[in-house]
Design an enzyme around this catalytic site. Structure first.
Site, PDB file in Angstrom:
ATOM      1  N   LYS A   1      -6.339  16.795  26.690  1.00  0.00           N
ATOM      2  CA  LYS A   1      -7.629  16.109  26.496  1.00  0.00           C
ATOM      3  C   LYS A   1      -8.631  16.549  27.567  1.00  0.00           C
ATOM      4  O   LYS A   1      -9.794  16.802  27.278  1.00  0.00           O
ATOM      5  CB  LYS A   1      -7.439  14.590  26.539  1.00  0.00           C
ATOM      6  CG  LYS A   1      -6.608  14.029  25.395  1.00  0.00           C
ATOM      7  CD  LYS A   1      -7.329  14.156  24.067  1.00  0.00           C
ATOM      8  CE  LYS A   1      -6.474  13.747  22.895  1.00  0.00           C
ATOM      9  NZ  LYS A   1      -7.065  14.066  21.595  1.00  0.00           N
TER      10      LYS A   1
ATOM     11  N   SER B   1      -9.730  10.469  25.685  1.00  0.00           N
ATOM     12  CA  SER B   1      -8.876   9.336  26.032  1.00  0.00           C
ATOM     13  C   SER B   1      -9.123   8.913  27.470  1.00  0.00           C
ATOM     14  O   SER B   1      -9.416   9.763  28.334  1.00  0.00           O
ATOM     15  CB  SER B   1      -7.418   9.783  25.872  1.00  0.00           C
ATOM     16  OG  SER B   1      -6.556   8.843  26.444  1.00  0.00           O
TER      17      SER B   1
ATOM     18  N   TYR C   1       0.047  15.887  27.468  1.00  0.00           N
ATOM     19  CA  TYR C   1      -0.865  15.346  26.454  1.00  0.00           C
ATOM     20  C   TYR C   1      -2.236  15.073  27.075  1.00  0.00           C
ATOM     21  O   TYR C   1      -3.274  15.500  26.568  1.00  0.00           O
ATOM     22  CB  TYR C   1      -0.300  14.052  25.837  1.00  0.00           C
ATOM     23  CG  TYR C   1      -1.363  13.246  25.130  1.00  0.00           C
ATOM     24  CD1 TYR C   1      -1.883  13.679  23.912  1.00  0.00           C
ATOM     25  CD2 TYR C   1      -1.903  12.089  25.707  1.00  0.00           C
ATOM     26  CE1 TYR C   1      -2.899  12.962  23.275  1.00  0.00           C
ATOM     27  CE2 TYR C   1      -2.911  11.374  25.078  1.00  0.00           C
ATOM     28  CZ  TYR C   1      -3.406  11.812  23.874  1.00  0.00           C
ATOM     29  OH  TYR C   1      -4.417  11.121  23.246  1.00  0.00           O
TER      30      TYR C   1
END
Ligand code: NAD
Ligand code: WQD
Length: 339
Positions: free
Chosen positions: A154, A124, A150
């Site tokens: 990643k 992302s 979150y």
């Protein structure tokens, strides 16, 4: 190629399955359905004329994963499975690290056990944190500026993949850094349908357009942008899906770790998105300006050059197509909850 799609019934996984099948690949969708529905399998069959294999399972179930890889002769994994709500990750960090980071370790372990040497990972643009310069190129610092658990999952997974590639020179890992995927398949049969009140702009706008929600809240109009509202690089999910097909094809001729932006290179403001959606749905949409959302950056868009040079891929679909396809999907799924 025989390809395992973890998270394959989700929003991006389902569109990628369609594109891969249309390019002659065999796909297996592996999903625990925590944020999607098995109905997607039938929708993909309607679109492609072929039913993809589906295995209901969790990526943390190594025995089932390895068994699935062997049974279907899997040659590559596209790893979509993960939890993705930024706000929820702040409230439940352990669940996010377990599902996303621990889950990826188990996917990699099952690949090692079964001799699968190629992985495409759903990363992302969030790994860049607050942009130090725009557009964002892949050599922009990663990791330090990430603002939520979150995003950190990643960043950590990208590093784990890099270490695995250093340890095994036959392994290929391509991290695709998505910008803001929106839209739906042109058929309207698959798309994005989050449970509850959407966190992301596009599904929220779509629900206001269909009358399920009353009014869009625009998070701030005092940013240093074209009209004061936040600017993002929205990319059509069908273009994004095609980027995965290109990455899989590339993975047969390169090894090692690679990171590639998947974006359009263009930014649109919140108000531009609302107005584009108004054109798609044919009526005006109620909105009000509210306070900035904590953690938001003013603007973020990709430099898409590397994707063109390395994958031979570029985004082609317009903002108009993103909104019209999302609207078609919304109209066909007004009463459904999960995608
Ligand atoms: P999604 O929630 O629609 O799809 C993810 C799928 O993974 C769901 O079907 C869910 O049921 C499944 N899943 C989650 N945990 C699992 C587990 N432990 N075992 C098996 N299946 C599991 O989300 P999406 O938008 O399609 O995103 C796909 C990937 O792309 C995610 O990793 C997400 O973090 C990443 N990503 C998404 C965006 C975005 O804006 N949509 C942007 C950047 C990156
Ligand atoms: C877009 C713009 C908001 C909702 C998130 C994740 C990111 C990635 C993609 C997975 C911003 C504004 C939003 C609303 C608004 N996901 N907005 N009203 O924040 O760019 O990215 O999804 O990796 O990690 O952070 O996307 O759609 O939430 O917001 O005004 O109701 O719309 O402020 O400017 P974001 P978004």
């Amino acid at each position: 190629m025989h390809i395992l799609l973890t998270g394959g019934t989700g929003f991006i996984g389902s569109h990628t399955a369609v594109d891969l099948m249309e390019h002659g690949h065999e796909v297996v969708l592996y999903d625990n359905l925590c944020n999607s529905s098995e109905d997607v399998v039938e929708a993909i069959e309607k679109i492609t004329g072929r039913r993809p294999a589906f295995v209901r399972g969790d990526i943390r179930d190594k025995a089932l994963l390895a068994d699935t890889m062997r049974r279907y002769g899997i040659e590559a994994v596209v790893h979509f499975a993960g939890l993705k709500a930024v706000g929820e990750s702040c409230a439940k960090p352990l669940e996010y690290y377990d599902n996303n980071v621990n889950g990826t370790l188990i996917v990699l372990d099952a690949m090692r056990e079964t001799g699968v040497k190629r992985i495409i990972f759903s990363s992302s643009a969030t790994v860049y944190g607050t942009p130090q310069k725009l557009p964002l190129t892949e050599d922009h610092p990663v990791g330090t500026g990430i603002t939520n658990p979150y995003g950190r999952t990643k960043g950590m997974i990208e590093e784990i993949l890099a270490d695995c590639c250093r340890a095994d020179d036959k392994l290929t890992a391509i991290c695709l850094r998505y910008f803001n995927p929106i839209g739906a398949h042109a058929s309207g049969l698959i798309g994005e349908n989050p449970n509850g009140i959407p966190n992301n702009l596009l599904p929220y706008v779509a629900r206001v357009a269909s009358g399920k929600l009353a009014c869009i809240q625009v998070f701030g109009n005092d940013y240093d942008t074209v009209d004061g509202t936040g600017v993002r690089d929205y990319i059509h999910v069908v273009d994004l899906a095609r980027g995965h097909t290109a990455a899989l094809e590339k993975s047969t001729v390169v090894s090692g770790w690679h990171a590639v932006n998947l974006g359009t290179g263009r930014g649109s403001s919140v108000l531009e998105i609302i107005h584009a959606f108004e054109k798609a749905c044919g009526h005006t949409l109620a909105y009000k300006i509210v306070d900035r959302r904590p953690g938001d950056v003013a603007a973020c868009w990709a430099d898409p050059k590397k994707a063109l040079e390395f994958l031979g891929w570029k985004a082609e679909l317009t903002l108009e197509e993103m909104c019209s396809s999302a609207w078609r999907y919304e109209c066909l799924h007004k009463d459904a909850e999960a995608s």
